[in-house]
Scaffold this motif. Sequence first.
Motif, short mmCIF file in Angstrom:
data_model
loop_
_atom_site.label_atom_id
_atom_site.label_comp_id
_atom_site.label_asym_id
_atom_site.label_seq_id
_atom_site.Cartn_x
_atom_site.Cartn_y
_atom_site.Cartn_z
N LYS A 1 67.58 -0.94 -51.70
CA LYS A 1 66.48 -1.77 -52.19
C LYS A 1 66.73 -3.20 -51.75
O LYS A 1 67.86 -3.57 -51.45
N GLN B 1 75.80 -3.07 -56.11
CA GLN B 1 75.36 -1.88 -56.80
C GLN B 1 74.68 -2.27 -58.10
O GLN B 1 75.15 -3.13 -58.83
N SER B 2 73.54 -1.65 -58.35
CA SER B 2 72.80 -1.92 -59.58
C SER B 2 72.40 -0.58 -60.18
O SER B 2 71.43 0.04 -59.76
N GLY B 3 73.19 -0.08 -61.11
CA GLY B 3 72.96 1.26 -61.62
C GLY B 3 73.13 2.26 -60.49
O GLY B 3 74.17 2.28 -59.84
N LYS B 4 72.12 3.06 -60.25
CA LYS B 4 72.20 4.05 -59.17
C LYS B 4 71.75 3.47 -57.84
O LYS B 4 71.84 4.14 -56.81
N ASP B 5 71.24 2.27 -57.87
CA ASP B 5 70.66 1.69 -56.66
C ASP B 5 71.63 0.76 -55.96
O ASP B 5 72.52 0.19 -56.59
N TYR B 6 71.43 0.63 -54.67
CA TYR B 6 72.16 -0.35 -53.89
C TYR B 6 71.15 -1.39 -53.44
O TYR B 6 70.16 -1.06 -52.82
N TRP C 1 82.73 5.41 -48.09
CA TRP C 1 81.55 6.03 -47.50
C TRP C 1 81.79 6.34 -46.04
O TRP C 1 82.30 5.50 -45.30
#
Length: 54
Positions: A21, A43-48, A13
């Motif tokens: 979140k 990372q949780s699916g599309k979420d951080y 990045w």
Amino acid sequence: MSLAHEPIKSMNWPAMTMAFKAKDKAMLEKVKPGAKVDLRFEQSGKDYVATDIK
Ligand SMILES: [Cu+2]
């Protein structure tokens, strides 16, 4: 929460401002807007998801 971070090599990045979140909403109450923080996240699916903020 929206957070500006420096480049993170392990994630490939560049520096950016992005949304995280919070795993525990109580973590956010300790953080003042504009404060510099140390953040741990996963990372949780599309979420951080922030797991620790200092
Ligand atoms: Cu980012």
